[in-house]
Design an enzyme around this catalytic site. Structure first.
Site, PDB file in Angstrom:
ATOM      1  N   GLU A 163       4.050  -4.831   7.297  1.00 50.49           N
ATOM      2  CA  GLU A 163       3.426  -3.990   8.095  1.00 50.49           C
ATOM      3  C   GLU A 163       3.944  -3.569   9.466  1.00 50.49           C
ATOM      4  OE1 GLU A 163       2.176  -6.053   6.202  1.00 50.49           O
ATOM      5  OE2 GLU A 163       0.571  -5.416   4.750  1.00 50.49           O
ATOM      6  N   GLY A 181       0.566  -4.990   0.797  1.00 49.52           N
ATOM      7  CA  GLY A 181      -0.765  -5.115  -0.035  1.00 49.52           C
ATOM      8  C   GLY A 181      -0.102  -5.783  -1.520  1.00 49.52           C
ATOM      9  N   GLU A 192      -0.740  -9.333  -0.394  1.00 50.10           N
ATOM     10  CA  GLU A 192      -2.105  -9.594  -0.236  1.00 50.10           C
ATOM     11  C   GLU A 192      -2.655  -9.770  -1.586  1.00 50.10           C
ATOM     12  OE1 GLU A 192      -1.978  -6.056   2.448  1.00 50.10           O
ATOM     13  OE2 GLU A 192      -3.255  -7.484   3.923  1.00 50.10           O
ATOM     14  N   ALA A 246       0.977  -1.294   0.088  1.00 48.20           N
ATOM     15  CA  ALA A 246      -0.070   0.009  -0.124  1.00 48.20           C
ATOM     16  C   ALA A 246       0.957   1.300   0.023  1.00 48.20           C
ATOM     17  CB  ALA A 246      -0.827  -0.152   1.138  1.00 48.20           C
TER      18      ALA A 246
HETATM   19  N1  COA Z   1       4.423   3.161  -0.656  1.00 43.06           N
HETATM   20  C1  COA Z   1       5.012   4.190  -1.305  1.00 43.06           C
HETATM   21  N2  COA Z   1       6.014   4.360  -2.100  1.00 43.06           N
HETATM   22  C2  COA Z   1       6.978   3.327  -2.079  1.00 43.06           C
HETATM   23  C3  COA Z   1       6.387   2.126  -1.598  1.00 43.06           C
HETATM   24  C4  COA Z   1       5.580   2.229  -0.768  1.00 43.06           C
HETATM   25  N3  COA Z   1       4.833   0.934  -0.287  1.00 43.06           N
HETATM   26  N4  COA Z   1       7.588   1.135  -1.904  1.00 43.06           N
HETATM   27  C5  COA Z   1       8.635   1.947  -2.469  1.00 43.06           C
HETATM   28  N5  COA Z   1       7.946   3.134  -2.676  1.00 43.06           N
HETATM   29  C6  COA Z   1       8.880   4.089  -3.514  1.00 43.06           C
HETATM   30  C7  COA Z   1       9.888   4.824  -2.685  1.00 43.06           C
HETATM   31  O1  COA Z   1       9.551   5.560  -1.562  1.00 43.06           O
HETATM   32  C8  COA Z   1      10.816   5.060  -3.743  1.00 43.06           C
HETATM   33  O2  COA Z   1       9.931   6.469  -4.155  1.00 43.06           O
HETATM   34  P1  COA Z   1      11.051   7.875  -4.421  1.00 43.06           P
HETATM   35  O3  COA Z   1      12.089   7.501  -5.448  1.00 43.06           O
HETATM   36  O4  COA Z   1      10.183   8.839  -4.958  1.00 43.06           O
HETATM   37  O5  COA Z   1      11.661   8.079  -3.134  1.00 43.06           O
HETATM   38  C9  COA Z   1      10.537   4.399  -4.870  1.00 43.06           C
HETATM   39  O6  COA Z   1       9.469   3.637  -4.539  1.00 43.06           O
HETATM   40  C10 COA Z   1      11.706   3.217  -5.015  1.00 43.06           C
HETATM   41  O7  COA Z   1      11.759   2.510  -3.636  1.00 43.06           O
HETATM   42  P2  COA Z   1      13.155   2.472  -2.939  1.00 43.06           P
HETATM   43  O8  COA Z   1      12.910   2.249  -1.380  1.00 43.06           O
HETATM   44  O9  COA Z   1      14.145   3.626  -3.251  1.00 43.06           O
HETATM   45  O10 COA Z   1      13.664   1.209  -3.524  1.00 43.06           O
HETATM   46  P3  COA Z   1      14.729   0.395  -2.758  1.00 43.06           P
HETATM   47  O11 COA Z   1      15.038  -0.614  -3.910  1.00 43.06           O
HETATM   48  O12 COA Z   1      15.755   0.917  -1.893  1.00 43.06           O
HETATM   49  O13 COA Z   1      13.740  -0.676  -1.933  1.00 43.06           O
HETATM   50  C11 COA Z   1      12.100  -2.059  -0.903  1.00 43.06           C
HETATM   51  C12 COA Z   1      12.762  -1.629  -2.230  1.00 43.06           C
HETATM   52  C13 COA Z   1      10.881  -2.792  -1.629  1.00 43.06           C
HETATM   53  C14 COA Z   1      12.816  -2.820  -0.047  1.00 43.06           C
HETATM   54  C15 COA Z   1      11.346  -0.562  -0.505  1.00 43.06           C
HETATM   55  O14 COA Z   1      11.056   0.193  -1.189  1.00 43.06           O
HETATM   56  C16 COA Z   1      10.401  -0.808   0.797  1.00 43.06           C
HETATM   57  O15 COA Z   1      10.874  -1.435   1.810  1.00 43.06           O
HETATM   58  N6  COA Z   1       9.176  -0.475   0.491  1.00 43.06           N
HETATM   59  C17 COA Z   1       8.208  -0.585   1.500  1.00 43.06           C
HETATM   60  C18 COA Z   1       7.588  -1.991   1.467  1.00 43.06           C
HETATM   61  C19 COA Z   1       6.598  -2.042   2.694  1.00 43.06           C
HETATM   62  O16 COA Z   1       6.667  -1.742   3.753  1.00 43.06           O
HETATM   63  N7  COA Z   1       5.306  -2.348   2.011  1.00 43.06           N
HETATM   64  C20 COA Z   1       4.323  -2.444   3.102  1.00 43.06           C
HETATM   65  C21 COA Z   1       3.479  -1.315   3.147  1.00 43.06           C
HETATM   66  S1  COA Z   1       1.986  -1.491   3.996  1.00 43.06           S
END
Ligand code: COA
Length: 260
Positions: free
Chosen positions: A134, A111, A114, A66
């Site tokens: 989460e 999400g 999910e 999400a």
């Molecule tokens: N919501 C909003 N934005 C997200 C996102 C999310 N769930 N997951 C990634 N993004 C965005 C980042 O903020 C970044 O945006 P920006 O370039 O404008 O700063 C872009 O996507 C790239 O992500 P980034 O974190 O830089 O990539 P990474 O390779 O370093 O890491 C992940 C990849 C998947 C490990 C990391 O993005 C992450 O942990 N995401 C969240 C996962 C999460 O907690 N999901 C559950 C949400 S309830």
């Protein structure tokens, strides 16, 4: 209709819906959830669609969860509406009445996991990663993750993944019964196409009956589940496809199913 966050393609009876926000790793904001809801409703109503493939744009993520930036400002009332919208979407996918395949090439987190679990098949690249992180955000899953993970992989796996927030490999997800099939990254499309084509050639009303019996039966006592099955079995005898399938077998030819 034109979507801002989705790309839709159609090949024969296979309909592909791609979540298309690669710069945000295809994170699900409200607008994307609403568009997915419309796209799946259209796929459900279109008799030309027999199978749906759900994918994420880019190499890196199926869906990374999400949208955290959007959720950061939510009030509890907005969070309730967001969770309900997400849960309704996931249930509509699960109950589409047509097989849905998730094509998972990268991150399927929160999400995203999910969403993948609401599909009937998860075909994953060896590079795919799954998790319910989460808890690391002070949250719990809100689009059905606690419930579908529990039903797919049991209480142990659901508690372990949701409480630790761990990210697991596609192979581990396969061992836990979450993923249907794991393939090399360059074999992913071929595997998805082969499965989609096989499902597209199957009798659609029989497929709908199987989905209904398995999904409804999973929530019922066995006697009730067996009754769902009996009713679906009898109903199949009202279809042209059942006459065609049994006749084709007896005539030693390939059946052609028309969905009537
Ligand atoms: N919501 C909003 N934005 C997200 C996102 C999310 N769930 N997951 C990634 N993004 C965005 C980042 O903020 C970044 O945006 P920006 O370039 O404008 O700063 C872009 O996507 C790239 O992500 P980034 O974190 O830089 O990539 P990474 O390779 O370093 O890491 C992940 C990849 C998947 C490990 C990391 O993005 C992450 O942990 N995401 C969240 C996962 C999460 O907690 N999901 C559950 C949400 S309830």
């Amino acid at each position: 209709m034109a979507f801002r966050n989705l790309e839709i393609t159609h090949r024969s009876a296979v309909h592909t819906i791609i979540v298309n926000r690669p710069d945000k790793l295809n994170a699900l904001n409200r607008e994307t959830l609403n568009e997915l809801t419309i796209a799946f409703a259209q796929a459900a109503q279109d008799d030309g669609v027999r199978v749906v493939v759900l994918a994420g744009a880019g190499e890196k993520a199926f869906v990374a969860g999400a949208d955290i930036a959007e959720m950061n400002g939510y009030t509890p009332t907005q969070a309730l509406a967001f969770s309900r919208t997400g849960q309704r979407l996931m249930s509509s996918i699960e109950r589409l009445g047509k097989p849905v395949i998730a094509r998972v090439q990268g991150f399927a987190l929160g999400g995203g996991m999910e969403l993948a679990m609401a599909c009937h098949f998860r075909v994953a690249s060896e590079k795919a990663k799954f998790g319910q992180p989460e808890i690391n955000l002070g949250l719990i899953p809100g689009f059905g993750g606690t419930q579908r993970l529990l039903r797919l992989a049991g209480r142990g796996a659901a508690l372990e993944l949701c409480l630790t927030g761990a990210t697991i490999s596609a192979q581990r997800a396969y061992e836990l019964g979450i993923v249907t099939r794991v393939v090399a990254p360059d074999a992913l499309d071929e595997a998805v196409v082969a499965l989609a084509d096989q499902l597209a050639n199957a009798a659609p009303l029989a497929a709908a009956g199987i989905l209904d019996a398995v999904l409804s039966g999973g929530e019922a006592a066995i006697d009730q589940g067996l009754e769902f099955e009996t009713q679906g079995f009898a109903l199949a005898f009202s279809t042209e496809d059942m006459r065609e399938g049994t006749s084709a077998f007896l005539e030693r030819r390939k059946a052609t199913f028309v969905g009537r």
